[in-house]
Design a protein around this motif. Sequence first.
Motif, short mmCIF file in Angstrom:
data_model
loop_
_atom_site.label_atom_id
_atom_site.label_comp_id
_atom_site.label_asym_id
_atom_site.label_seq_id
_atom_site.Cartn_x
_atom_site.Cartn_y
_atom_site.Cartn_z
N ASP A 120 0.83 -1.20 0.00
CA ASP A 120 0.00 0.00 0.00
C ASP A 120 0.87 1.26 0.00
O ASP A 120 0.63 2.20 -0.77
CB ASP A 120 -0.93 0.01 1.22
CG ASP A 120 -2.18 -0.80 0.94
OD1 ASP A 120 -2.85 -1.22 1.90
OD2 ASP A 120 -2.49 -0.99 -0.26
N SER A 121 1.86 1.21 0.89
CA SER A 121 2.75 2.39 0.96
C SER A 121 3.38 2.61 -0.40
O SER A 121 3.44 3.75 -0.90
CB SER A 121 3.85 2.19 1.99
OG SER A 121 3.31 1.66 3.17
N TYR A 177 2.26 1.60 -3.22
CA TYR A 177 1.23 2.07 -4.16
C TYR A 177 0.99 3.56 -3.99
O TYR A 177 0.87 4.30 -4.95
CB TYR A 177 -0.06 1.28 -3.92
CG TYR A 177 -1.19 1.77 -4.78
CD1 TYR A 177 -2.28 2.44 -4.19
CD2 TYR A 177 -1.20 1.57 -6.14
CE1 TYR A 177 -3.32 2.89 -4.98
CE2 TYR A 177 -2.23 2.03 -6.93
CZ TYR A 177 -3.30 2.69 -6.34
OH TYR A 177 -4.32 3.14 -7.12
N ASN A 178 0.92 3.94 -2.69
CA ASN A 178 0.74 5.37 -2.46
C ASN A 178 1.88 6.17 -3.04
O ASN A 178 1.68 7.22 -3.65
CB ASN A 178 0.62 5.65 -0.96
CG ASN A 178 -0.74 5.24 -0.45
OD1 ASN A 178 -1.70 5.16 -1.22
ND2 ASN A 178 -0.85 4.94 0.84
N LYS A 216 1.40 6.17 -6.57
CA LYS A 216 0.33 7.09 -6.94
C LYS A 216 0.83 8.53 -6.87
O LYS A 216 0.63 9.32 -7.78
CB LYS A 216 -0.86 6.89 -5.98
CG LYS A 216 -2.16 7.42 -6.56
CD LYS A 216 -3.37 6.87 -5.84
CE LYS A 216 -3.56 7.63 -4.54
NZ LYS A 216 -4.90 7.43 -3.98
N LEU A 217 1.50 8.81 -5.74
CA LEU A 217 2.02 10.17 -5.59
C LEU A 217 2.93 10.54 -6.77
O LEU A 217 2.81 11.62 -7.34
CB LEU A 217 2.81 10.29 -4.29
CG LEU A 217 1.99 10.60 -3.03
CD1 LEU A 217 2.83 10.44 -1.80
CD2 LEU A 217 1.43 12.01 -3.12
#
Lengths: 110, 633
Positions: free
Chosen positions: B372-373, B375-376, B379-380
């Motif tokens: 998730d991190s 992915y974040n 994403k960022l």
Amino acid sequence: MDKKTLSIVSYITIIGWVIAYVSHNNGTEKASLSRYHLKQSLGVGILGIVIGIVINVIAFIVPSLATILSLASLAILVLWIFGIINAVNEQEKPVPVVGAMFENKFSFIK
Amino acid sequence: MMLNPLQNMFKHIIPTIVLLLLFGTAFPQNKRIIDSLYKVCNANTNDINSLFLLLENLRFRDSAEYVSIAGKGIALAQKNTDVNYESLFRSNLSVMYGYTNDKIKRKSELNTALQLCASGNTKSKGHCYFRAGDYFTDLENGDSALYYLLKAEEQFDKLSGNCLMQAKTYQGIATIYTNKSVIEKQMHYARIGYRKALACGKTDGLIVSMFTLAYAYSQRYDLNHVTNKLDEDSCLQLYRKITSLKDASDLTMNSAIGDAYFNIGTHYYAEDNIKYADSALQNFEKCMATGNSPDGFRTALMNIVKARIFVAKKQFEAAEALIAYVPLAYPDINANFYLAIDYYELKARYYEARGNYKEAAKNTGMQMQFKDSLYNIDKLSSIKKVETEFTNYKQEQQLKEAQQEITAKRKLNYLYVSLMILSLLGLVFMFRSYYFKQRNFLKEKALMEKEKLEAELQARLKEEEALNAQMERELAEQDKQIAIQDKLLTEQQKQKLQQELMSNQLQLERKNNFLKEIKEKLPTIQSPQSADLKTINRTLDKSLEEDQEFELLKSSFENTNPRFFSVLQEKAQASLTKLDLKYCGYIKMGMGTKEIANLMNIEPKSMRMARYRIRQKLNLEKEQDLDSYINGI
């Protein structure tokens, strides 16, 4: 120098005017043509200086108008050229618009 | 799972390794070389070349030593005013500051180096631009990095022998295109780099260029497994080539060989295909045989893959040993997300295979957390990318607008300039026309005056002519009058003469009479001298003869005054005889009746009768006097 040359030279910058004036004073025959044109050229020159000062002052205060008013110096150029043409044709005709002012002014030019 | 964890690994390991190479931490500290260089430098403190070689062999992590040697080098270069070496020292120092994360110092050293190398030679320029490109790559400013790296490429092209730096430059350029996801350019530059490294001939450069190209192939393969199938093989081939260089004489990047082996191994096991597990393990062994990697990352990752293989082979003890070893090799595993994901995924698999579902679930949970991190982060980063793209687009639009404005302004300028020129031309024509008008006017005035003068002259001419004519007329008149007067005068003279004649005649008549009387009286006189008497008589007769001659002459008097006789005849209607005319002539001469009678030898009575007859012929009245009448003609 003959009167036609003298009157033409009197229009060519201040130095020319001084040369013409000195030559006029030292000459024997003081033609009325050269006298007339000496007066006219001096008038145009003084008018040019005055307009230059006015435009500078206005440019200092209101810069935007300065470019438009600087066209007035073009007008001085136009007057100058008219004067030269009159001198070349040996006419005692005043410069347009402002010439009539200078006709009887400068009494030191005899 | 969406992504095969090993593929994930595979995807991200190469840039990391590449970046590591870029940083030059792949250089092992070759103790012997360094010691000998120290000896040389201490022996000859002015040997700047050896000093630089020494600096290049030091490791960045020995920052204090690095800074001191670099300081010495800079001082020496400044003493010799050697721009090239000073810029080289400074650029290397900036790299070290980058390693120690001292951004301010890095930037300042780099700027100084760039300023210096602007006037330096090709080698120093190339180095400086390369370091600058490096710096901007770290700042993720792809465009500036690209700019500097391309400039560095330009410089290294002119040199020969700087194979490693050239290869690294091409690697840097390819990396930028990787970040921009422009695969064609990445391939392009990787190929160029490889070709140039082959031409250059040094092993280190060759290795770097091969890594770059292999990575490009793998990227292209990742894009489309089907169409770019051959790229996988090309990639592996290159890695094998790298491993074949392990015995090269000028090899200094020993860990690179290990990396190549490692990559081959991970590739074999990328699909979790147990068929190639043994080949993978073999390669891993070879990798470990080349020596340890500079940091624990590669060791940890290798052990993770090996453990994964053992788990699949159900060799659980070996797997467990390796799992325990990983945190020892790489202590701060949670800091590296990729490693963490793979590690926890490995542990989950292990526990699952072992049947400990609780632990498996826990580890999967941890893995998910890290994913998730990631992915974040992803994403960022993609958001950032979109943002930058948008700002780029906006800037481009602004640029276009500015350019349009410029062209419009330029057109406006042209318009103004042409207006000015037109107005100037207009002015010039105005002046010309004024001038010529004046000239014409003057000429016409002169012409008119001339004509006026001419007219005046002509008028005067005419006047004078008129005057002349008048004077002539007067003269003619005067002449006429003179003529008349002359005539009168002559008439008068004539009359006078006639009268004189008449009076003379009278006088003569009297004298004749007197003579006659004398003649008559003569006979009465008796004188003795009859001869004298005879002579006197003869003289008297002669005179009488002369008188008669004179008579004839007088009668011819008619001819001298014909007019008188013609008028007389007219008045008398041609009835006058010759005698009558004679009578009238004598009357006109002023002779009285008696005298006429004497002259013509007739009786006065007949004279009177003649007069009476003449009067009748002339039709005179009784009152009119004949004498006065005749004198009046």
